[in-house]
Design a protein around this motif. Sequence first.
Motif, PDB file in Angstrom:
ATOM      1  N   TRP A 138     -15.857  13.027   4.033  1.00 58.25           N
ATOM      2  CA  TRP A 138     -16.393  13.865   4.794  1.00 58.25           C
ATOM      3  C   TRP A 138     -15.664  13.823   6.217  1.00 58.25           C
ATOM      4  O   TRP A 138     -15.423  15.126   6.852  1.00 58.25           O
ATOM      5  CB  TRP A 138     -17.929  13.728   5.392  1.00 58.25           C
ATOM      6  CG  TRP A 138     -18.767  14.613   4.306  1.00 58.25           C
ATOM      7  CD1 TRP A 138     -19.630  14.262   3.174  1.00 58.25           C
ATOM      8  CD2 TRP A 138     -18.858  16.051   4.251  1.00 58.25           C
ATOM      9  NE1 TRP A 138     -20.176  15.388   2.541  1.00 58.25           N
ATOM     10  CE2 TRP A 138     -19.671  16.518   3.174  1.00 58.25           C
ATOM     11  CE3 TRP A 138     -18.377  17.061   5.126  1.00 58.25           C
ATOM     12  CZ2 TRP A 138     -20.032  17.940   2.947  1.00 58.25           C
ATOM     13  CZ3 TRP A 138     -18.576  18.564   4.979  1.00 58.25           C
ATOM     14  CH2 TRP A 138     -19.356  18.834   3.877  1.00 58.25           C
ATOM     15  N   PRO A 139     -15.290  12.898   6.859  1.00 54.10           N
ATOM     16  CA  PRO A 139     -14.521  12.920   8.003  1.00 54.10           C
ATOM     17  C   PRO A 139     -13.340  13.544   7.937  1.00 54.10           C
ATOM     18  O   PRO A 139     -12.749  14.314   8.979  1.00 54.10           O
ATOM     19  CB  PRO A 139     -14.281  11.324   8.357  1.00 54.10           C
ATOM     20  CG  PRO A 139     -15.275  10.792   7.728  1.00 54.10           C
ATOM     21  CD  PRO A 139     -15.609  11.434   6.395  1.00 54.10           C
ATOM     22  N   LYS A 140     -12.778  13.545   6.653  1.00 53.40           N
ATOM     23  CA  LYS A 140     -11.471  14.363   6.624  1.00 53.40           C
ATOM     24  C   LYS A 140     -11.528  15.909   6.529  1.00 53.40           C
ATOM     25  O   LYS A 140     -11.001  16.637   7.251  1.00 53.40           O
ATOM     26  CB  LYS A 140     -11.029  14.000   4.990  1.00 53.40           C
ATOM     27  CG  LYS A 140     -10.508  12.295   4.932  1.00 53.40           C
ATOM     28  CD  LYS A 140      -9.865  12.309   3.492  1.00 53.40           C
ATOM     29  CE  LYS A 140      -9.662  10.894   3.107  1.00 53.40           C
ATOM     30  NZ  LYS A 140      -8.581  10.238   3.963  1.00 53.40           N
ATOM     31  N   ILE A 141     -12.666  16.210   5.993  1.00 47.06           N
ATOM     32  CA  ILE A 141     -13.155  17.561   5.792  1.00 47.06           C
ATOM     33  C   ILE A 141     -13.389  18.236   7.244  1.00 47.06           C
ATOM     34  O   ILE A 141     -13.081  19.227   7.771  1.00 47.06           O
ATOM     35  CB  ILE A 141     -14.055  17.903   5.030  1.00 47.06           C
ATOM     36  CG1 ILE A 141     -13.872  17.516   3.525  1.00 47.06           C
ATOM     37  CG2 ILE A 141     -14.732  19.316   4.848  1.00 47.06           C
ATOM     38  CD1 ILE A 141     -14.791  17.879   2.368  1.00 47.06           C
ATOM     39  N   ILE A 142     -14.386  17.502   7.891  1.00 48.43           N
ATOM     40  CA  ILE A 142     -14.740  17.823   9.466  1.00 48.43           C
ATOM     41  C   ILE A 142     -13.497  17.745  10.375  1.00 48.43           C
ATOM     42  O   ILE A 142     -13.452  18.938  11.080  1.00 48.43           O
ATOM     43  CB  ILE A 142     -15.799  16.837   9.968  1.00 48.43           C
ATOM     44  CG1 ILE A 142     -17.051  17.016   8.995  1.00 48.43           C
ATOM     45  CG2 ILE A 142     -16.190  17.127  11.247  1.00 48.43           C
ATOM     46  CD1 ILE A 142     -18.121  16.123   9.279  1.00 48.43           C
ATOM     47  N   ARG A 143     -12.668  16.725  10.282  1.00 48.59           N
ATOM     48  CA  ARG A 143     -11.477  16.809  11.279  1.00 48.59           C
ATOM     49  C   ARG A 143     -10.683  18.147  10.757  1.00 48.59           C
ATOM     50  O   ARG A 143     -10.166  18.649  11.649  1.00 48.59           O
ATOM     51  CB  ARG A 143     -10.753  15.753  10.995  1.00 48.59           C
ATOM     52  CG  ARG A 143     -11.237  14.367  11.742  1.00 48.59           C
ATOM     53  CD  ARG A 143     -10.470  13.234  11.901  1.00 48.59           C
ATOM     54  NE  ARG A 143      -9.888  12.706  10.563  1.00 48.59           N
ATOM     55  CZ  ARG A 143     -10.231  11.560   9.950  1.00 48.59           C
ATOM     56  NH1 ARG A 143     -11.440  10.911  10.593  1.00 48.59           N
ATOM     57  NH2 ARG A 143     -10.013  11.312   8.890  1.00 48.59           N
ATOM     58  N   GLY A 144     -10.571  18.377   9.477  1.00 43.86           N
ATOM     59  CA  GLY A 144      -9.613  19.533   8.931  1.00 43.86           C
ATOM     60  C   GLY A 144     -10.100  20.538   9.751  1.00 43.86           C
ATOM     61  O   GLY A 144      -9.481  21.571   9.960  1.00 43.86           O
ATOM     62  N   CYS A 145     -11.602  21.124   9.446  1.00 43.25           N
ATOM     63  CA  CYS A 145     -11.855  22.216  10.151  1.00 43.25           C
ATOM     64  C   CYS A 145     -11.953  22.116  11.377  1.00 43.25           C
ATOM     65  O   CYS A 145     -11.440  23.441  11.876  1.00 43.25           O
ATOM     66  CB  CYS A 145     -13.766  22.166   9.650  1.00 43.25           C
ATOM     67  SG  CYS A 145     -14.139  22.323   8.034  1.00 43.25           S
ATOM     68  N   ASP A 146     -11.706  21.200  12.232  1.00 44.42           N
ATOM     69  CA  ASP A 146     -11.657  21.244  13.704  1.00 44.42           C
ATOM     70  C   ASP A 146     -10.168  21.720  13.883  1.00 44.42           C
ATOM     71  O   ASP A 146      -9.866  22.407  14.680  1.00 44.42           O
ATOM     72  CB  ASP A 146     -11.945  19.941  14.351  1.00 44.42           C
ATOM     73  CG  ASP A 146     -13.233  19.582  14.403  1.00 44.42           C
ATOM     74  OD1 ASP A 146     -14.104  20.566  14.330  1.00 44.42           O
ATOM     75  OD2 ASP A 146     -13.537  18.288  14.566  1.00 44.42           O
ATOM     76  N   SER A 147      -9.347  21.177  12.892  1.00 39.78           N
ATOM     77  CA  SER A 147      -7.792  21.484  13.199  1.00 39.78           C
ATOM     78  C   SER A 147      -7.390  22.896  12.822  1.00 39.78           C
ATOM     79  O   SER A 147      -6.750  23.697  13.391  1.00 39.78           O
ATOM     80  CB  SER A 147      -7.058  20.523  12.150  1.00 39.78           C
ATOM     81  OG  SER A 147      -5.611  20.947  12.341  1.00 39.78           O
ATOM     82  N   LEU A 148      -8.333  23.357  12.092  1.00 41.98           N
ATOM     83  CA  LEU A 148      -8.134  24.826  11.524  1.00 41.98           C
ATOM     84  C   LEU A 148      -8.814  25.807  12.515  1.00 41.98           C
ATOM     85  O   LEU A 148      -8.145  26.890  12.881  1.00 41.98           O
ATOM     86  CB  LEU A 148      -8.769  25.103  10.133  1.00 41.98           C
ATOM     87  CG  LEU A 148      -8.123  24.269   8.955  1.00 41.98           C
ATOM     88  CD1 LEU A 148      -8.858  24.651   7.585  1.00 41.98           C
ATOM     89  CD2 LEU A 148      -6.981  24.926   8.856  1.00 41.98           C
ATOM     90  N   GLU A 149      -9.789  25.456  13.276  1.00 45.78           N
ATOM     91  CA  GLU A 149     -10.483  26.237  14.368  1.00 45.78           C
ATOM     92  C   GLU A 149      -9.430  26.203  15.575  1.00 45.78           C
ATOM     93  O   GLU A 149      -9.248  26.962  16.019  1.00 45.78           O
ATOM     94  CB  GLU A 149     -11.622  25.374  14.883  1.00 45.78           C
ATOM     95  CG  GLU A 149     -12.052  25.659  16.265  1.00 45.78           C
ATOM     96  CD  GLU A 149     -12.572  27.120  16.532  1.00 45.78           C
ATOM     97  OE1 GLU A 149     -12.859  27.922  15.263  1.00 45.78           O
ATOM     98  OE2 GLU A 149     -12.917  27.745  17.400  1.00 45.78           O
TER      99      GLU A 149
END
Length: 244
Positions: A138-149
Motif C-alpha cells: 500500500w505505501p507504494k501505491i499511495i506514494r505513487g498516487c501522490d507523485s502522479l498528483e
Amino acid sequence: MKLFYSPFHTFIHKVLVTIHEAGLWDDVTFVPTYPFKNREGEDQGDAYSIAALNPLNKVPTLALDSGQVVYGSQAVVECIDSMSKSGKHLYPPAGPTRWDAITRLALADTMFETTVMLVMEGWNPEENQRIEFFEWIWPKIIRGCDSLEAACKQGFDGFDIGQASMLHAISYMDFRVNFYDAKDPLYPDFDCFDGRPNLKAWWEESIQRPSVTSHYNRDFEGDDSAAFLQKNVQEVLAAQGAIK
Ligand SMILES: N[C@@H](CCC(=O)N[C@@H](CS)C(=O)NCC(=O)O)C(=O)O
C-alpha cells in the motif's frame, strides 16, 4: 498483427490506447485471452494458454504478421508506437521530457502490477491473507498516487505513454474493487482522487480521449472462444514456420 489480451473493458488498457493513438486499430486482430482460466483447478485446462508464443503465458502479447512475437507491455507499446500511422507518437524524443514520460510509465505500470498482486492475495481465504503483504504494497501505491498528483499539477505537454499507463493503473484500482468485490483489510474505501484534485481533473479530461472511449466500459463484441484463440496461436506459429 494480432494482440492477445484480456478483454475486460471495465478498465483502460494502455496497449489499446496506444494502438488507437497510433491509428492502427484496423490493423489489429484482437484475440481475447483469459490467462487466469489456465490456473490449476479451473475447468478450462490450457484452453486459453498462449505459452506457445510467450513462455511467461502473460498478456499482453503482440504477434506481428512476420510471426515475430513481442511481449511485456512496455515492449508491446514501444513496438506499436514505432509503427504509428497517425503521425502521433507517445514517446517524446530523448531528453528530460522522455525520461519523465517513461519514468511515469514505470511507476504506473508497477502500481498496476502491485494492484494485481493485491487481487491475487485476495483470492486466498480471508484468514490466510497476509496483512504484511498489504502493508508492504500500500505505501507504494499511495506514494505513487501522490507523485502522479504532483505531475498532474505541473501539467503535461501533450499526451504521452506515461499518461496511457496512468489511465491503466488508476482504472484498474476501481476494477479491483468492483469486479473482484475486493474487501481491502487496510484501505477498504480507498479513492485515489481523494485530496488529489489535479489527478482528478487530469483523469476527467483524459477519459474523453477517443483512444479511451474506443473500449472503456464497452462490451467486447468479438469472438472470445478458446477455439478462436488457438486458431490465432496456430496462425502465428505457421507464420514462424514452426508448423506446416
Ligand atoms: N510485466 C508484465 C505484466 C503482465 C501481467 O502480469 N499480465 C497478467 C494479467 S494482468 C497475466 O497475464 N497473468 C497471467 C500469469 O501471470 O500467469 C507486462 O507489463 O506485460
